[in-house]
Scaffold this motif. Structure first.
Motif, short mmCIF file in Angstrom:
data_model
loop_
_atom_site.label_atom_id
_atom_site.label_comp_id
_atom_site.label_asym_id
_atom_site.label_seq_id
_atom_site.Cartn_x
_atom_site.Cartn_y
_atom_site.Cartn_z
N UNK A 25 8.85 13.46 10.11
CA UNK A 25 10.12 13.62 9.40
C UNK A 25 10.34 12.38 8.53
N UNK A 26 10.56 12.61 7.24
CA UNK A 26 10.90 11.52 6.33
C UNK A 26 12.38 11.21 6.42
N UNK A 27 12.70 9.94 6.53
CA UNK A 27 14.10 9.51 6.65
C UNK A 27 14.38 8.43 5.61
N UNK A 28 15.64 8.25 5.30
CA UNK A 28 16.05 7.23 4.35
C UNK A 28 15.83 5.84 4.91
N UNK A 29 16.23 5.65 6.18
CA UNK A 29 16.01 4.38 6.86
C UNK A 29 16.13 4.60 8.35
N UNK A 30 15.68 3.61 9.10
CA UNK A 30 15.77 3.63 10.56
C UNK A 30 16.79 2.60 11.00
N UNK A 31 17.10 2.59 12.30
CA UNK A 31 18.12 1.68 12.83
C UNK A 31 17.85 0.24 12.41
N UNK B 151 9.44 0.77 9.55
CA UNK B 151 8.88 1.78 8.66
C UNK B 151 8.61 3.09 9.39
N UNK B 152 8.54 3.02 10.73
CA UNK B 152 8.17 4.20 11.51
C UNK B 152 8.82 4.11 12.90
N UNK C 233 5.29 16.50 23.44
CA UNK C 233 5.90 16.52 22.11
C UNK C 233 6.14 15.10 21.63
N UNK C 234 5.79 14.81 20.38
CA UNK C 234 6.09 13.53 19.74
C UNK C 234 6.63 13.82 18.34
N UNK C 235 7.72 13.16 18.00
CA UNK C 235 8.26 13.23 16.65
C UNK C 235 8.08 11.86 16.00
N UNK D 160 9.49 8.47 9.51
CA UNK D 160 9.02 7.41 8.63
C UNK D 160 9.89 7.31 7.39
N UNK D 161 9.98 6.08 6.89
CA UNK D 161 10.74 5.86 5.66
C UNK D 161 9.87 6.09 4.43
N UNK D 162 8.57 6.38 4.63
CA UNK D 162 7.66 6.56 3.50
C UNK D 162 6.59 7.59 3.86
N UNK D 163 6.88 8.86 3.61
CA UNK D 163 5.94 9.93 3.93
C UNK D 163 4.65 9.76 3.13
#
Length: 132
Positions: free
Chosen positions: A111-117, A122-123, A75-77, A80-83
């Protein structure tokens, strides 16, 4: 350890992922989210494809350090901040995946996210692998 990929004919043909993965083995490896950080902790890579390649390389480095190979990924998830950019670069990202991890695709989700840590990231990729 065995990892069996299942792609039912009743579902749309998968491209770059497997619909289901059945994994049996004695060791479960949970891989933390990896971004495009270099060894100094700096996000590297201009653009999504370069960051994806570094993040995937980092994920596979952690997997190899645990005794696994890309074929063990169940499994890999992908976060990204830009789908839209991810979709636009899908072919290139697929080439990067195959060059780094081969053609044994795990079950995957985007999964599209607003931002990452790390704000520059970007991913991010995390995963689950089954080892002997």
């Amino acid at each position: 350890m065995t990892v069996e990929r299942t792609n039912p004919a009743e579902l749309a043909p998968p491209a770059g992922f497997s619909h289901a993965v059945t994994a049996t083995g004695s060791r479960l490896v949970l891989l933390a989210g990896q971004t495009a950080l270099d060894a100094d902790g700096t996000v590297t890579g201009d653009g999504l494809p370069a960051q994806f390649e570094r993040a995937l390389t980092n994920l596979l480095t952690a997997l190899r350090a645990s005794g696994g190979t890309p074929a063990a990924l169940a499994r890999v998830t992908v976060y990204t901040t830009d789908v839209a950019a991810y979709r636009a670069h899908a072919r290139e990202l697929g080439r990067i995946w195959r060059a780094c991890a081969g053609r044994d695709y795990p079950a995957m989700a985007l999964i599209g996210v607003t931002r990452l840590w790390d704000e520059e990231a970007l991913v991010e990729l995390d995963g689950i692998a089954m080892l002997d």
